[in-house]
Design a protein around this motif. Structure first.
Motif, mmCIF file in Angstrom:
data_model
loop_
_atom_site.group_PDB
_atom_site.id
_atom_site.type_symbol
_atom_site.label_atom_id
_atom_site.label_comp_id
_atom_site.label_asym_id
_atom_site.label_seq_id
_atom_site.Cartn_x
_atom_site.Cartn_y
_atom_site.Cartn_z
ATOM 1 N N ALA A 219 0.546 -1.487 -0.061
ATOM 2 C CA ALA A 219 0.271 0.061 -0.575
ATOM 3 C C ALA A 219 0.945 1.843 0.391
ATOM 4 C CB ALA A 219 -0.780 -0.559 1.154
ATOM 5 N N LYS A 220 1.987 0.981 0.643
ATOM 6 C CA LYS A 220 2.849 2.252 0.739
ATOM 7 C C LYS A 220 4.566 1.905 0.673
ATOM 8 C CE LYS A 220 3.509 6.637 3.934
ATOM 9 N NZ LYS A 220 3.184 6.696 5.214
ATOM 10 N N VAL A 221 4.952 2.529 0.497
ATOM 11 C CA VAL A 221 6.432 2.528 0.368
ATOM 12 C C VAL A 221 7.286 3.928 1.523
ATOM 13 C CG1 VAL A 221 8.764 1.877 -0.571
ATOM 14 C CG2 VAL A 221 6.410 1.017 -1.260
ATOM 15 N N ASP A 222 8.342 3.452 2.836
ATOM 16 C CA ASP A 222 8.160 4.741 2.862
ATOM 17 C C ASP A 222 10.034 4.557 3.099
ATOM 18 O OD1 ASP A 222 9.199 6.796 5.039
ATOM 19 O OD2 ASP A 222 7.746 6.319 6.705
ATOM 20 N N LEU A 223 10.663 5.123 2.523
ATOM 21 C CA LEU A 223 12.131 5.239 2.110
ATOM 22 C C LEU A 223 12.499 6.108 3.429
ATOM 23 C CD1 LEU A 223 12.743 6.658 -1.722
ATOM 24 C CD2 LEU A 223 13.260 4.493 -0.875
ATOM 25 N N LYS A 224 12.197 6.896 4.251
ATOM 26 C CA LYS A 224 12.231 7.442 4.742
ATOM 27 C C LYS A 224 12.481 6.530 6.337
ATOM 28 C CE LYS A 224 13.853 12.460 7.064
ATOM 29 N NZ LYS A 224 13.807 12.686 6.284
ATOM 30 N N LYS A 225 11.843 5.307 6.168
ATOM 31 C CA LYS A 225 12.410 4.728 7.481
ATOM 32 C C LYS A 225 12.757 3.246 7.189
ATOM 33 C CE LYS A 225 8.287 6.654 10.467
ATOM 34 N NZ LYS A 225 6.979 6.365 11.388
ATOM 35 N N VAL A 226 12.799 2.398 5.809
ATOM 36 C CA VAL A 226 12.636 1.624 5.264
ATOM 37 C C VAL A 226 12.192 0.689 5.430
ATOM 38 C CG1 VAL A 226 15.182 0.255 4.698
ATOM 39 C CG2 VAL A 226 15.625 2.045 4.705
ATOM 40 N N ARG A 227 11.085 1.164 5.485
ATOM 41 C CA ARG A 227 9.901 0.095 5.408
ATOM 42 C C ARG A 227 8.887 0.174 4.438
ATOM 43 N NH1 ARG A 227 12.990 -1.028 8.350
ATOM 44 N NH2 ARG A 227 13.347 -1.810 10.952
ATOM 45 N N ILE A 228 7.812 -1.206 4.248
ATOM 46 C CA ILE A 228 7.055 -0.890 3.330
ATOM 47 C C ILE A 228 5.721 -1.131 4.494
ATOM 48 C CG2 ILE A 228 8.280 -1.551 1.896
ATOM 49 C CD1 ILE A 228 7.223 -4.470 1.940
ATOM 50 N N TYR A 229 4.651 -0.849 3.923
ATOM 51 C CA TYR A 229 3.363 -1.148 4.112
ATOM 52 C C TYR A 229 2.413 -1.601 3.666
ATOM 53 C CZ TYR A 229 4.661 2.507 7.601
ATOM 54 O OH TYR A 229 5.999 3.333 8.388
ATOM 55 N N VAL A 230 1.419 -3.052 4.165
ATOM 56 C CA VAL A 230 1.002 -3.953 3.314
ATOM 57 C C VAL A 230 -0.441 -4.275 3.309
ATOM 58 C CG1 VAL A 230 1.200 -6.839 2.723
ATOM 59 C CG2 VAL A 230 3.146 -5.930 2.577
ATOM 60 N N ASP A 231 -1.372 -4.885 2.634
ATOM 61 C CA ASP A 231 -2.709 -4.589 2.839
ATOM 62 C C ASP A 231 -3.193 -5.782 3.814
ATOM 63 O OD1 ASP A 231 -3.317 -2.187 1.230
ATOM 64 O OD2 ASP A 231 -3.962 -3.114 -0.434
ATOM 65 N N GLY A 232 -3.703 -5.633 4.943
ATOM 66 C CA GLY A 232 -4.306 -6.424 5.445
ATOM 67 C C GLY A 232 -3.416 -6.495 7.093
ATOM 68 N N ALA A 233 -1.838 -5.799 6.700
ATOM 69 C CA ALA A 233 -0.503 -6.487 7.929
ATOM 70 C C ALA A 233 -1.517 -5.052 8.682
ATOM 71 C CB ALA A 233 0.138 -6.117 6.983
ATOM 72 N N THR A 234 -2.477 -5.202 9.802
ATOM 73 C CA THR A 234 -2.410 -4.324 10.254
ATOM 74 C C THR A 234 -2.641 -4.178 11.966
ATOM 75 O OG1 THR A 234 -4.517 -4.153 10.108
ATOM 76 C CG2 THR A 234 -3.953 -2.744 8.477
ATOM 77 N N ILE A 235 -2.691 -3.194 12.326
ATOM 78 C CA ILE A 235 -2.486 -3.323 14.380
ATOM 79 C C ILE A 235 -3.525 -1.767 14.544
ATOM 80 C CG2 ILE A 235 -0.186 -4.313 14.495
ATOM 81 C CD1 ILE A 235 0.583 -1.665 15.899
#
Length: 122
Positions: free
Chosen positions: A68-84
């Motif tokens: 869903a989103k790529v964060d270059l600043k934090k070097v992390r990705i966000y995947v649909d369904g992987a939520t808290i």
């Protein structure tokens, strides 16, 4: 892939956390699935929004979804369904390091991605 010449771990960490965005793109590499490796002749590619990935480590191991989103600043990705759930009770994406996923389906193979694939071919 030595980006700087020092072997000191402290200097390597300093470079990693202070790296400019055009070099952080290289940190976003994730391995491809075996089918994609055979198809493209490349072992890993930078993760992009729209790619389908399978999480292989951590809390969401085995979960498959679109990026869903790529964060270059934090070097992390966000995947649909992987939520808290956060402290306010809202559902928020859980940040995942790109090395902890396998790309199962490439989103869009445009000219830039094609160029990367051709450059990296074995």
């Amino acid at each position: 892939m030595p980006l700087i010449s020092s072997k000191k771990p402290s200097k390597q960490r300093k470079f990693y956390f202070n790296a400019p965005l055009h070099l952080r793109h290289k940190f976003m590499n994730a391995p491809l699935s075996e089918e994609l490796q055979k198809k493209y002749g490349v072992k890993r590619l930078p993760v992009r929004k729209g790619d389908t990935v399978k999480i292989v480590r951590g809390k969401f191991r085995g979960h498959e979804g679109k990026v869903a989103k790529v964060d270059l600043k934090k070097v992390r990705i966000y995947v649909d369904g992987a939520t808290i759930e956060n402290s306010r009770g809202e559902r928020v994406f859980y940040p995942i390091h790109p090395s902890k996923v396998i790309i199962t389906n490439l989103g869009e193979v445009d000219k830039v991605r094609e160029k990367i694939i051709n450059r990296r071919k074995r």
